[in-house]
Design a protein around this motif. Sequence first.
Motif, PDB file in Angstrom:
ATOM      1  N   SER A  28     -19.438  22.223 -38.063  1.00 27.80           N
ATOM      2  CA  SER A  28     -20.580  22.968 -38.621  1.00 27.80           C
ATOM      3  C   SER A  28     -20.110  24.093 -39.534  1.00 27.80           C
ATOM      4  CB  SER A  28     -21.434  23.529 -37.485  1.00 27.80           C
ATOM      5  OG  SER A  28     -21.994  22.490 -36.717  1.00 27.80           O
ATOM      6  N   VAL A  29     -19.032  24.768 -39.132  1.00 27.98           N
ATOM      7  CA  VAL A  29     -18.482  25.844 -39.966  1.00 27.98           C
ATOM      8  C   VAL A  29     -17.968  25.275 -41.279  1.00 27.98           C
ATOM      9  CG1 VAL A  29     -16.645  27.565 -40.139  1.00 27.98           C
ATOM     10  CG2 VAL A  29     -17.926  27.330 -38.005  1.00 27.98           C
ATOM     11  N   LEU A  30     -17.250  24.145 -41.203  1.00 29.01           N
ATOM     12  CA  LEU A  30     -16.733  23.515 -42.425  1.00 29.01           C
ATOM     13  C   LEU A  30     -17.871  23.056 -43.328  1.00 29.01           C
ATOM     14  CD1 LEU A  30     -13.818  22.781 -43.512  1.00 29.01           C
ATOM     15  CD2 LEU A  30     -13.917  23.731 -41.208  1.00 29.01           C
ATOM     16  N   GLU A  31     -18.956  22.604 -42.713  1.00 28.15           N
ATOM     17  CA  GLU A  31     -20.084  22.096 -43.491  1.00 28.15           C
ATOM     18  C   GLU A  31     -20.721  23.187 -44.344  1.00 28.15           C
ATOM     19  OE1 GLU A  31     -24.486  20.133 -42.678  1.00 28.15           O
ATOM     20  OE2 GLU A  31     -22.939  20.002 -41.112  1.00 28.15           O
ATOM     21  N   THR A  32     -20.694  24.419 -43.853  1.00 29.40           N
ATOM     22  CA  THR A  32     -21.260  25.518 -44.649  1.00 29.40           C
ATOM     23  C   THR A  32     -20.430  25.770 -45.905  1.00 29.40           C
ATOM     24  OG1 THR A  32     -20.008  27.187 -43.392  1.00 29.40           O
ATOM     25  CG2 THR A  32     -22.212  26.620 -42.591  1.00 29.40           C
ATOM     26  N   GLU A  47      -9.984  13.196 -47.406  1.00 29.15           N
ATOM     27  CA  GLU A  47     -10.608  14.307 -48.119  1.00 29.15           C
ATOM     28  C   GLU A  47     -10.951  15.442 -47.155  1.00 29.15           C
ATOM     29  OE1 GLU A  47     -13.937  12.724 -50.200  1.00 29.15           O
ATOM     30  OE2 GLU A  47     -12.718  11.517 -51.570  1.00 29.15           O
ATOM     31  N   PHE A  48     -11.443  15.072 -45.969  1.00 29.17           N
ATOM     32  CA  PHE A  48     -11.768  16.090 -44.970  1.00 29.17           C
ATOM     33  C   PHE A  48     -10.510  16.829 -44.520  1.00 29.17           C
ATOM     34  CE2 PHE A  48     -12.575  17.446 -40.541  1.00 29.17           C
ATOM     35  CZ  PHE A  48     -13.686  18.248 -40.750  1.00 29.17           C
ATOM     36  N   LEU A  49      -9.432  16.084 -44.287  1.00 32.39           N
ATOM     37  CA  LEU A  49      -8.162  16.694 -43.892  1.00 32.39           C
ATOM     38  C   LEU A  49      -7.679  17.692 -44.942  1.00 32.39           C
ATOM     39  CD1 LEU A  49      -5.535  16.843 -42.163  1.00 32.39           C
ATOM     40  CD2 LEU A  49      -4.701  14.912 -43.515  1.00 32.39           C
ATOM     41  N   THR A  50      -7.766  17.310 -46.210  1.00 25.46           N
ATOM     42  CA  THR A  50      -7.346  18.200 -47.286  1.00 25.46           C
ATOM     43  C   THR A  50      -8.163  19.487 -47.288  1.00 25.46           C
ATOM     44  OG1 THR A  50      -6.651  16.318 -48.642  1.00 25.46           O
ATOM     45  CG2 THR A  50      -7.035  18.397 -49.787  1.00 25.46           C
ATOM     46  N   CYS A  51      -9.478  19.367 -47.090  1.00 26.65           N
ATOM     47  CA  CYS A  51     -10.341  20.550 -47.032  1.00 26.65           C
ATOM     48  C   CYS A  51      -9.984  21.436 -45.847  1.00 26.65           C
ATOM     49  CB  CYS A  51     -11.803  20.140 -46.961  1.00 26.65           C
ATOM     50  SG  CYS A  51     -12.453  19.472 -48.499  1.00 26.65           S
ATOM     51  N   ILE A 188       2.611  13.997 -43.957  1.00 31.59           N
ATOM     52  CA  ILE A 188       1.409  13.168 -43.802  1.00 31.59           C
ATOM     53  C   ILE A 188       1.394  12.122 -44.913  1.00 31.59           C
ATOM     54  CG2 ILE A 188      -1.105  13.145 -43.645  1.00 31.59           C
ATOM     55  CD1 ILE A 188      -0.942  16.181 -43.069  1.00 31.59           C
ATOM     56  N   PHE A 189       1.279  10.859 -44.517  1.00 29.09           N
ATOM     57  CA  PHE A 189       1.148   9.772 -45.479  1.00 29.09           C
ATOM     58  C   PHE A 189      -0.288   9.258 -45.465  1.00 29.09           C
ATOM     59  CE2 PHE A 189       5.675   9.249 -44.112  1.00 29.09           C
ATOM     60  CZ  PHE A 189       6.252   9.627 -45.317  1.00 29.09           C
ATOM     61  N   HIS A 190      -0.862   9.160 -46.647  1.00 33.68           N
ATOM     62  CA  HIS A 190      -2.204   8.607 -46.825  1.00 33.68           C
ATOM     63  C   HIS A 190      -2.043   7.222 -47.439  1.00 33.68           C
ATOM     64  CE1 HIS A 190      -5.710   8.347 -49.864  1.00 33.68           C
ATOM     65  NE2 HIS A 190      -6.116   7.821 -48.729  1.00 33.68           N
ATOM     66  N   LEU A 191      -2.443   6.189 -46.721  1.00 34.24           N
ATOM     67  CA  LEU A 191      -2.374   4.830 -47.237  1.00 34.24           C
ATOM     68  C   LEU A 191      -3.626   4.560 -48.068  1.00 34.24           C
ATOM     69  CD1 LEU A 191      -1.077   3.011 -44.021  1.00 34.24           C
ATOM     70  CD2 LEU A 191       0.255   3.947 -45.918  1.00 34.24           C
ATOM     71  N   LYS A 192      -3.446   4.336 -49.347  1.00 34.38           N
ATOM     72  CA  LYS A 192      -4.574   4.218 -50.276  1.00 34.38           C
ATOM     73  C   LYS A 192      -5.235   2.839 -50.140  1.00 34.38           C
ATOM     74  CE  LYS A 192      -3.923   5.965 -54.407  1.00 34.38           C
ATOM     75  NZ  LYS A 192      -3.290   6.248 -55.729  1.00 34.38           N
ATOM     76  N   ARG A 193      -6.096   2.737 -49.143  1.00 33.72           N
ATOM     77  CA  ARG A 193      -6.745   1.460 -48.844  1.00 33.72           C
ATOM     78  C   ARG A 193      -8.003   1.224 -49.676  1.00 33.72           C
ATOM     79  NH1 ARG A 193      -4.537  -1.383 -44.990  1.00 33.72           N
ATOM     80  NH2 ARG A 193      -3.201  -0.416 -43.395  1.00 33.72           N
ATOM     81  N   PHE A 194      -8.478   2.251 -50.352  1.00 36.51           N
ATOM     82  CA  PHE A 194      -9.700   2.102 -51.147  1.00 36.51           C
ATOM     83  C   PHE A 194      -9.328   2.151 -52.622  1.00 36.51           C
ATOM     84  CE2 PHE A 194     -10.793   4.310 -47.177  1.00 36.51           C
ATOM     85  CZ  PHE A 194     -11.591   3.324 -46.607  1.00 36.51           C
ATOM     86  N   GLU A 195      -9.627   1.099 -53.354  1.00 36.23           N
ATOM     87  CA  GLU A 195      -9.258   1.050 -54.762  1.00 36.23           C
ATOM     88  C   GLU A 195     -10.455   0.685 -55.623  1.00 36.23           C
ATOM     89  OE1 GLU A 195      -6.222  -1.836 -55.494  1.00 36.23           O
ATOM     90  OE2 GLU A 195      -7.614  -3.535 -55.432  1.00 36.23           O
ATOM     91  N   SER A 196     -10.380   1.147 -56.865  1.00 32.52           N
ATOM     92  CA  SER A 196     -11.445   0.845 -57.833  1.00 32.52           C
ATOM     93  C   SER A 196     -10.815   0.272 -59.094  1.00 32.52           C
ATOM     94  CB  SER A 196     -12.230   2.118 -58.186  1.00 32.52           C
ATOM     95  OG  SER A 196     -12.840   2.662 -57.046  1.00 32.52           O
ATOM     96  N   GLN A 197     -11.364  -0.820 -59.564  1.00 31.01           N
ATOM     97  CA  GLN A 197     -10.962  -1.426 -60.821  1.00 31.01           C
ATOM     98  C   GLN A 197     -12.218  -1.729 -61.614  1.00 31.01           C
ATOM     99  OE1 GLN A 197      -8.513  -4.819 -59.909  1.00 31.01           O
ATOM    100  NE2 GLN A 197      -6.695  -3.565 -59.556  1.00 31.01           N
ATOM    101  N   LEU A 233       6.860   9.491 -35.496  1.00 30.18           N
ATOM    102  CA  LEU A 233       5.403   9.434 -35.605  1.00 30.18           C
ATOM    103  C   LEU A 233       4.758  10.231 -34.479  1.00 30.18           C
ATOM    104  CD1 LEU A 233       3.138   7.921 -37.266  1.00 30.18           C
ATOM    105  CD2 LEU A 233       3.124   6.254 -35.404  1.00 30.18           C
ATOM    106  N   CYS A 234       3.756  11.038 -34.815  1.00 24.03           N
ATOM    107  CA  CYS A 234       3.057  11.814 -33.784  1.00 24.03           C
ATOM    108  C   CYS A 234       1.558  11.538 -33.760  1.00 24.03           C
ATOM    109  CB  CYS A 234       3.317  13.310 -33.943  1.00 24.03           C
ATOM    110  SG  CYS A 234       2.762  14.010 -35.489  1.00 24.03           S
ATOM    111  N   ALA A 235       1.000  10.961 -34.819  1.00 25.71           N
ATOM    112  CA  ALA A 235      -0.443  10.672 -34.817  1.00 25.71           C
ATOM    113  C   ALA A 235      -0.790   9.679 -35.922  1.00 25.71           C
ATOM    114  CB  ALA A 235      -1.259  11.949 -34.985  1.00 25.71           C
ATOM    115  N   VAL A 236      -1.880   8.951 -35.700  1.00 23.52           N
ATOM    116  CA  VAL A 236      -2.396   7.987 -36.671  1.00 23.52           C
ATOM    117  C   VAL A 236      -3.913   8.125 -36.721  1.00 23.52           C
ATOM    118  CG1 VAL A 236      -2.561   5.555 -37.339  1.00 23.52           C
ATOM    119  CG2 VAL A 236      -0.560   6.358 -36.060  1.00 23.52           C
ATOM    120  N   VAL A 237      -4.469   8.134 -37.923  1.00 25.91           N
ATOM    121  CA  VAL A 237      -5.924   8.033 -38.086  1.00 25.91           C
ATOM    122  C   VAL A 237      -6.220   6.623 -38.580  1.00 25.91           C
ATOM    123  CG1 VAL A 237      -7.945   8.811 -39.385  1.00 25.91           C
ATOM    124  CG2 VAL A 237      -6.290  10.473 -38.531  1.00 25.91           C
TER     125      VAL A 237
END
Length: 286
Positions: A28-32, A47-51, A188-197, A233-237
């Motif tokens: 809720s705090v982040l949402e403000t 994106e949320f992690l970066t914020c 932190i590695f972000h696997l770019k699973r979403f692509e646009s062409q 490795l310590c965590a996976v999303v």
Amino acid sequence: ESATAFALLMSAMWLGESDSVSPEVFQSVLETRYPNFSKSTQQDAQEFLTCVLNELHDALKKVRAQLQCKRLQTSAKESKWIASEPSIITQLFEGQLSYSITCLECKTTINRPECFTVLSLPVPSKRVCSWPGRLLLCSCCFLLRDCLKCFFKKDELTRTNQIHCSSCETKQDAVVEGIITKTPEIIIFHLKRFESQDECRRKLSTRITYPLSNLSLSPYSSPHLRNHSEYSLCAVVNHSGLLDYGHYTAFCKHSFTGTWYSFNDAQITKMTKSSVQTESAYLLFY
């Protein structure tokens, strides 16, 4: 406010007084601050992690600067320098890349440093396989190092991507190559699973195999780092579902016992090491 809400969340988690802890107050705090991350919308975990990292960095950096300014009673010039000091976030998560750009005409090379907190790695969607004299496009399992090799490979800058060479004083073709010059404590590695062409958007469900320990970044690091670049490795999303809808879960290793746990909303269960690798991995924390 964001740092306080995060501290309360961490405290509630480690006290262990309930089976699960909701991050509702922190969200809720982040949402403000970031209205895009409202409860009624589907958003991206990276994106949320970066914020979150940016918000905590700004908050903790200000607190540190205020305390030091008050204690040292510095001049205006010195206060400005202190205010730009790193925070605990940069100390833990910030690494540095150096990109060497070489003009193919005069061979002049320039180096450009760039800080990072998350490395976004390309995810291959297809592999060319040899089969009885034919080449076939097939879906295969890739290794994390395949993604790293792709990220750090030399790229040619031609046509519209030419550089302006200061020695030639004109636009020229060039090659660019990146290398890690500072390794963070937590990478932190972000696997770019979403692509646009063009107008086509899709999710890549390619299975990426990643090591649970002894991940070496030596092949991608400057020489002075090559004996100090192994990670565990310590965590996976994880993200399950398609492009515009889905569900996030997390696997986390207990920092004291080494036991792995699965976090699926309010359901937290122990898991085996062999279950940590899935084709849904989206963010990797080493």
